[in-house]
Write an enzyme that holds these catalytic residues in place. Structure first.
Site, PDB file in Angstrom:
ATOM      1  N   TYR A 216       5.600  -5.611  -4.902  1.00 46.42           N
ATOM      2  CA  TYR A 216       4.636  -4.942  -4.028  1.00 46.42           C
ATOM      3  C   TYR A 216       4.706  -5.529  -2.618  1.00 46.42           C
ATOM      4  O   TYR A 216       4.753  -4.788  -1.623  1.00 46.42           O
ATOM      5  CB  TYR A 216       3.234  -5.132  -4.632  1.00 46.42           C
ATOM      6  CG  TYR A 216       2.106  -4.404  -3.940  1.00 46.42           C
ATOM      7  CD1 TYR A 216       1.872  -3.054  -4.181  1.00 46.42           C
ATOM      8  CD2 TYR A 216       1.260  -5.077  -3.068  1.00 46.42           C
ATOM      9  CE1 TYR A 216       0.825  -2.394  -3.559  1.00 46.42           C
ATOM     10  CE2 TYR A 216       0.208  -4.425  -2.441  1.00 46.42           C
ATOM     11  CZ  TYR A 216      -0.012  -3.084  -2.692  1.00 46.42           C
ATOM     12  OH  TYR A 216      -1.047  -2.432  -2.076  1.00 46.42           O
TER      13      TYR A 216
ATOM     14  N   SER B 255      -0.287  -2.683   3.718  1.00 46.43           N
ATOM     15  CA  SER B 255      -1.260  -3.499   2.992  1.00 46.43           C
ATOM     16  C   SER B 255      -1.336  -4.838   3.690  1.00 46.43           C
ATOM     17  O   SER B 255      -0.439  -5.199   4.460  1.00 46.43           O
ATOM     18  CB  SER B 255      -0.765  -3.700   1.559  1.00 46.43           C
ATOM     19  OG  SER B 255      -1.434  -4.774   0.928  1.00 46.43           O
TER      20      SER B 255
END
Lengths: 277, 277, 277
Positions: free
Chosen positions: A169, A156
């Site tokens: 995350y 990401s």
């Protein structure tokens, strides 16, 4: 002749979103598919999980392209289930060339000090350890083929830089970069390439939900899709709010194909210039 | 006992601002100083540069600390002048341990509007001048049996800012230069690192030309330091508009001292979190 | 006057090695210490863990410097234990300013696909999630003080690039960088700074053992410290095999002190140039 003609790809999180898009894009270019998905809600996530019907729809769409697909319900937290799925898929389709470790979750935003142990552990277990288990299940098959291969880990933008209110995350996605680099070193002698893709916001169910909107708009009580679009666009350099799944799939296709035969250990941002800003 | 007792430091751009601050901080911890500065105006620089009386003031302040200083007017674009000043300083002070390649200029313009003169003059000072400084110093550091070189890059050496493309290119280049020097000089225990400041409260940013860059929308009379401070604050993660010169000096001091004896090849931001924003 | 005079530091893994060194260096410069260590064997670790006698020795050495220390046996995998030790320490010493999340294990070398499930999850639980739990326990105290603070996370050169045969360690240490960046962003408004340190090989029990020797010298049956040194020197740019614990402590001290008051979000290698080789 397709760009990945005759190859077999293993994809996690393939019931919908980016995972389904990867399956279709690779199938369009000639690959057969081994697809897994948990097909369940995951505790702590803020959106409904994919269903078995979603996975069946992926199967339908791949078969409509005249490619073969073996789809199995499996959880990346369970190595035995994962390995059995890959073993079955390879037994039916005959080989393994490409791995897309795509399965991942997002939970409600929180300051780092307010996450519960359960939320933190589930995130790390799926978004980091689940990627390792995916690679672990696949590596023996790719090695056995003796033709090399390509493993693509979905990280990401949060694997390259931080966002507030998502420490678990960000930590997991940074960890994926470390895993990618280690695998790339270890597997290079076997001509197995390993790279990671770093998307900015992608227009999927994982982000098109109110809790994710609030990650970008913490001061708005009920942010709308339009308000989110404006906020989302402000983090990108290109004047677009988000990219489409197919943009990630196109990057994945390049890395999966022999066009990228000497590309390994790379963190590839597909991020509308987000990292520059 | 000072953290740099008995050491000698060479500092470029030492007449005022960060350069003077480095000279004072290192002298407070026991170092003697070899200082140079162009003390002259350059054609493309849109703010007033240091004057001979500024360099004289640096000398006065160092001597008030009971340290020795050899200060010379020299332009980092002129290798022979840099070498002559440094050789003379080393002849008088006996050796060289520390180098702070600090001299730099600032100008601005969109990439398609910059003139050749603006581009060339900035590269000559901010990149070639750093190489000249290192080149003149290396023989003395080798003769000394080791040392520490600190090159002043910038947060713009890691991340682009609009309308200063030539500055961004030069400051990125300084990081490449640092890495090359660090590798080449490691066998001789000469360490090379960069410091990468965010905005620093010096004449280089506190001037009407820079204010115009940050507040083109405001009439000139409204471009006060307080108003501009709010604009600068948006660049940083910590809630401050700029850092002080002494904050950069403290990082230079750490890298110069034996506390950092095994730190080399490192990009060291002192940037109030600008790079993680 | 010491460089961290009157401050209180919380240190995990403080019974010996780098943790003890940090405690002593900070105490020398005027800090009081809250120390924890697991003081127990961690399964699958290829070297003996610290003992309660080791932790008592840290206490003795800090007290010999006339500083106060509260030392507790606690495991970073157990948030309740951590919080209890932290709360008790702050109650006794009156404040909290500095956090060193230092506790970590080295694990046993294996190819990524051969790492057993329990070794992977244990590694991630200690070296990544344990760092998060440490920050989580500390943040309320730092915020309550209203004076800002400094959190220093011990990552590794393996947090910046990969080494073969330790995918779990590399993944966890990369994850620590993501955690550091997120915490730095989230805590900047409170003037709490967060940075990470990335050591190359440090001369401590975690590396000075046959298990680590064999990671570097798989060609030898019983590699010695000298065999290891010859291999270790090749990783570094500076001609040294390893750094000492005090070199890491000096970097910790710089980050802990007000000299770095505007430094946040920075990954600082203390690595003899290993990262640029």
């Amino acid at each position: 002749m397709g760009r990945v003609e005759g190859k077999v790809a293993f994809i996690t999180g393939a019931a919908r979103g980016q995972g389904r898009s990867h399956a279709l894009r690779l199938a369009q270019e000639g690959a057969d598919i081994i697809a897994v998905d948990i097909c369940e809600d995951v505790e702590g996530t803020v959106y409904a999980g994919a269903t078995e019907a979603d996975l069946a729809e992926t199967v339908r769409q791949v078969e409509a392209l005249d490619r073969r697909i073996v789809a199995i319900k499996a959880d990346v937290r369970d190595f035995d289930g994962l390995r059995k799925a890959v073993d079955d898929g390879v037994a039916q389709l005959g080989r393994l060339d490409i791995v897309s470790a795509n399965a991942g979750i997002l939970t409600s935003p929180s300051n780092a000090e307010n996450f519960s142990d359960e939320t933190w552990n589930t995130m790390i277990d799926i978004n980091l350890s689940g990627v390792w288990r995916t690679a672990k299940a696949a590596i023996p098959h790719i090695k056995a083929g003796g033709r090399g291969g390509s493993i693509i880990l979905t990280s990401s933008e949060a694997g390259l830089r931080a966002y507030q209110s998502a420490a678990h995350y960000v930590s997991a996605k940074h960890g994926v970069v470390g895993l990618m680099r280690t695998l790339a070193l270890e597997l290079a002698p076997d001509m197995i390439r390993v790279n990671s893709i770093h998307p900015t916001q992608v227009d999927t169910d994982m982000i098109q939900n109110e809790p994710t909107y609030k990650l970008f708009l913490p001061d708005v009580e009920h942010p709308t899709r339009e308000q989110f679009a404006a906020a989302s666009q402000s983090v990108n350099a290109l004047p677009i709010p988000w990219v489409e799944s197919v943009d990630i799939s196109n990057a994945l296709l390049f890395l999966a194909s022999d066009e990228a035969r000497y590309v390994t250990g790379v963190t590839l941002a597909v991020d509308a210039g987000c990292f520059l800003k | 006992m000072g953290r740099l007792d008995g050491k000698v430091a060479f500092i470029t751009g030492a007449a005022r601002g960060q350069g003077r601050s480095h000279a004072l901080r290192l002298a407070q911890e026991g170092a003697d100083i070899i200082a140079i500065d162009i003390v002259d105006q350059m054609d493309t620089v849109p703010y007033g540069m240091a004057k001979p009386e500024d360099l004289a003031e640096t000398v006065r302040q160092i001597e008030a600390l009971d340290r020795r200083i050899i200060a010379t007017k020299a332009d980092v674009r002129d290798f022979e002048a840099v070498k002559a000043a440094l050789d003379d300083g080393v002849a008088q002070l006996g050796k060289l341990d520390i180098v702070s390649a600090n001299a730099g200029i600032f100008s601005f313009g969109a990439m398609e509007e910059l003139t050749d003169a603006e581009w060339d003059e900035l590269q000559d000072v901010n990149l070639k001048g750093v190489w000249h400084t290192a080149k003149a110093a290396i023989p003395h550091l080798r003769a000394n049996g080791g040392g520490s070189m600190i090159l002043t890059s910038s947060s713009a050496g890691v991340k682009a800012v609009q309308n200063i493309g030539h500055y961004v290119a030069a400051k990125h280049g300084v990081i490449g230069l640092m890495r090359s020097l660090a590798l080449e000089l490691a066998p001789d225990m000469i360490r090379v690192n960069t410091v990468n400041p965010t905005s620093v409260d010096t004449d280089m940013i506190q001037n009407s030309a820079t204010y115009e860059l940050f507040a083109p929308d405001l009439p000139e009379e409204e471009r006060t330091k307080d108003v501009l401070g709010e604009r600068f604050k948006t660049l940083n993660a910590l809630p401050i508009p700029w850092v002080e010169a002494v904050d950069i000096s403290n990082a230079v001091l750490f890298l110069a001292s034996d506390e950092a004896r095994y730190i080399t090849g490192v990009v060291f931001p002192v940037d109030a979190g600008q790079l993680i924003k | 006057m010491g460089r961290v005079e009157g401050k209180v530091a919380f240190i995990t893994g403080a019974a010996r090695g780098q943790g003890r060194s940090h405690a002593l260096r900070l105490a020398q410069e005027g800090a009081d210490i809250i120390a924890i260590d697991i003081c127990e064997a961690v399964p699958e670790n290829s070297y003996p863990q610290a003992t309660e006698e080791d932790l008592a020795e840290t206490v003795r050495q800090v007290e010999a410097l006339d500083r106060r220390i509260i030392a507790t046996k606690a495991d970073v995998r157990d948030f309740a234990q951590l919080k209890k030790a932290m709360d008790a320490g702050v109650a006794e010493l009156g404040r909290l300013d500095i956090v060193c999340a230092n506790a970590g294990i080295g694990g046993t070398p294996n190819r990524a696909e051969d790492i057993p499930e329990d070794e992977w999850t244990n590694m991630v639980d200690i070296n990544l999630s344990g760092v998060w739990r440490t920050a989580k326990a500390a943040i309320p105290h730092l915020k309550a003080g209203g004076r800002g603070g400094s959190i220093i996370l011990t990552s590794s050169d393996a947090g910046l690039f990969a080494y073969q045969n330790i995918a779990h360690y590399v993944s966890a240490k990369h994850g620590v960088v993501g955690l550091m960046r997120t915490l730095a962003l989230e805590l900047a408004p409170d003037m709490i700074r967060v940075n990470s340190i990335h050591p190359t090989t440090v001369d401590t029990p975690m590396v000075q053992n046959e298990g680590t020797y064999k990671l570097f010298r798989p060609d030898l049956e019983h590699p010695t410290k000298d065999d290891f040194a010859a291999a270790a020197v090749g990783m570094n740019a500076l001609p040294i095999p390893w750094v000492e614990a005090v070199d890491i402590s000096n970097a910790v001290l710089f980050f802990a002190s007000d000299e770095s008051r505007y430094v946040t979000g920075v990954p600082l290698p203390v690595d003899a140039g290993a990262a640029i080789k």
